[in-house]
Scaffold this active site. Sequence first.
Site, mmCIF file in Angstrom:
data_model
loop_
_atom_site.group_PDB
_atom_site.id
_atom_site.type_symbol
_atom_site.label_atom_id
_atom_site.label_comp_id
_atom_site.label_asym_id
_atom_site.label_seq_id
_atom_site.Cartn_x
_atom_site.Cartn_y
_atom_site.Cartn_z
ATOM 1 N N CYS A 88 0.829 -1.207 0.000
ATOM 2 C CA CYS A 88 0.000 0.000 0.000
ATOM 3 C C CYS A 88 0.866 1.261 0.000
ATOM 4 O O CYS A 88 1.490 1.568 -1.005
ATOM 5 C CB CYS A 88 -0.995 -0.045 1.169
ATOM 6 S SG CYS A 88 -2.326 1.157 0.989
ATOM 7 N N HIS A 175 -3.619 -5.311 0.285
ATOM 8 C CA HIS A 175 -3.103 -5.772 1.586
ATOM 9 C C HIS A 175 -3.102 -7.301 1.665
ATOM 10 O O HIS A 175 -4.126 -7.900 1.976
ATOM 11 C CB HIS A 175 -3.973 -5.212 2.714
ATOM 12 C CG HIS A 175 -3.745 -3.752 2.945
ATOM 13 N ND1 HIS A 175 -2.796 -3.274 3.819
ATOM 14 C CD2 HIS A 175 -4.325 -2.665 2.386
ATOM 15 C CE1 HIS A 175 -2.798 -1.953 3.797
ATOM 16 N NE2 HIS A 175 -3.721 -1.553 2.938
ATOM 17 N N GLU A 177 -1.894 -9.079 3.978
ATOM 18 C CA GLU A 177 -1.987 -9.533 5.374
ATOM 19 C C GLU A 177 -3.425 -9.645 5.862
ATOM 20 O O GLU A 177 -3.693 -10.255 6.898
ATOM 21 C CB GLU A 177 -1.193 -8.572 6.280
ATOM 22 C CG GLU A 177 -1.795 -7.176 6.480
ATOM 23 C CD GLU A 177 -1.480 -6.194 5.335
ATOM 24 O OE1 GLU A 177 -1.113 -6.661 4.245
ATOM 25 O OE2 GLU A 177 -1.632 -4.985 5.536
ATOM 26 N N GLY A 231 -4.655 -13.394 34.650
ATOM 27 C CA GLY A 231 -4.690 -13.411 33.187
ATOM 28 C C GLY A 231 -3.481 -14.162 32.649
ATOM 29 O O GLY A 231 -2.538 -14.473 33.383
ATOM 30 N N ASP A 233 -1.035 -13.324 30.462
ATOM 31 C CA ASP A 233 0.290 -12.694 30.327
ATOM 32 C C ASP A 233 1.064 -12.735 31.645
ATOM 33 O O ASP A 233 2.230 -13.136 31.675
ATOM 34 C CB ASP A 233 0.159 -11.243 29.841
ATOM 35 C CG ASP A 233 -0.510 -11.141 28.478
ATOM 36 O OD1 ASP A 233 -0.618 -12.173 27.802
ATOM 37 O OD2 ASP A 233 -0.936 -10.039 28.104
#
Length: 516
Positions: A88, A175, A177, A231, A233
């Site tokens: 892009c 794009h 992706e 959580g 993480d």
Amino acid sequence: MAEGNRDYDSVLIVDFGGQYTHLIARRIRELGVYSEIIPARDLSREAFERISPKAVILSGSPASVLEHEPPMPPKWILDIGIPILGICYGHQALARMLGGRVSRGVGEYGGARIRIVRRDAIFEGFGDVEEVWMSHSDYVEKPPEDAEILAVSEDTGYIASFRISGKPIYGVQFHPEVSHTVKGRVLLDNFLRLAGARREWRPSGTVDRIVNEISRSIGPGEKVLCAVSGGIDSTVTALLVKRAVGDRLVTVFVDHGLLREGEAQEVLERLRKLGLNPVFIDASKRFLEALRGVRDPEEKRKIIGKLFADIFKEIVDKDPDIKWLAQGTTYPDVIESGSSPHAARIKTHHNVGGLPRDLGLKVIEPLRSFYKDEVRELARVLGVPDEVIKRHPFPGPGLAVRIVGEVSEEKLRILRRATKIVEEELKTAGIYDSLWQAFPVLLESSWVGVKGDARREGYIIIIRAVESEDGMTAEWARISYEILDRISKRITRELPEVTMVAYAITPKPPSTIEPQ
Ligand code: XMP
């Protein structure tokens, strides 16, 4: 794991502030090659050599190459000889750098069809016409002199892809992706093949390396403080540090009174089962007291962050051996709150904010190069139960950011119950796991309702449910009316204080996922 990971072949993504930069990086990793993002203005020779990539991708951008002094990749990047793919804005920037002309066009937004006009290895596996996804108004009007046009847009005839003759330098206006580009993954796969990149990146294969790196960093006798929330993480962070330093890890779980129904107890039990035995601090009164009368969302976040820091400071003051703070910062946190001139700071995420500096501790962030789905993979290897791995992300400041306006005991009680109802109904309907997040938000304004014959003003609750790949962008979930109806009926029946339930149908952007 440090940036510049020389154990794996990598791709460098030069970020011009495009909305999909992280998506590009994740797609490359999904294809087995490590990827790193560098904001365009930070791209120096040293940074390049540190990463030593096999290929370079230039991202999209909200900027236009037609602006005065648009952000541009450095010229030397063209002479290195490794494959380059401009996407892009990156495609337009390449065209301009190489002597082509970019102009303002009619704009192509959303689905489009491209026709392959010249066969090239980058389009191997493509049919003559393919569905792609575009989002641009500038276009490459005249390609660079030594370019070959590989594909054009069916509707506009604009150049959809070019290549510099005899060189692995490519531009694509669409794009690859984005999942709507049907063969996008194939194109990226072809690009990695052209780059000769080895497909060896596997997050689960890095556990020993991360643990060794932590062991090497932490001095003998030094302790590490790690605050866990339940959580994924923070749990994975604590488990990695635990493997590295054993009992010298001090795990702390603070109940700030802004958790969901029964959450504190559940989290404690789970952490104990994982061998983390956290110090438990019930600070709910302290937090609620500090939040009294506060309506401004950033103010709420700051107060909560500051109180966390105060509590950690009290722990550190009592134990002088604590020299380190372990945090569950992940890659999008690093890049989103990093130095990109285009990434405006939307919200203060306190886990990346000022916390460590105030404490005078050294910081260790073992997840700082990982995406959420990669953290999930690490979690599996570390034996974290599925219920944690599949749990929706929950913000550090908890329910405080889901109550618009002042936080009070009554509002917390209502929101806890409503949250439970939403989660239960989505689990019963079997769609909880397919959503990135789903939760109710309690508004400050009221809606007139009827109770028997009497008028009563009640709370408005908004249900927010989104699908997302990394929380950076999100689409509102098309939940069936039946499920929404069940949620609405249960909330108004079980919580007579609520007189309206609404459903949020704005994606991110322009909205954010959490209301505050
Ligand atoms: P927004 O609302 O910015 O959220 O679109 C993106 C993702 O981040 C989560 N979030 C937070 N996570 N501390 C966190 O650990 C925070 O302060 C915080 N604020 C938002 C949010 O739930 C979503 O997944």
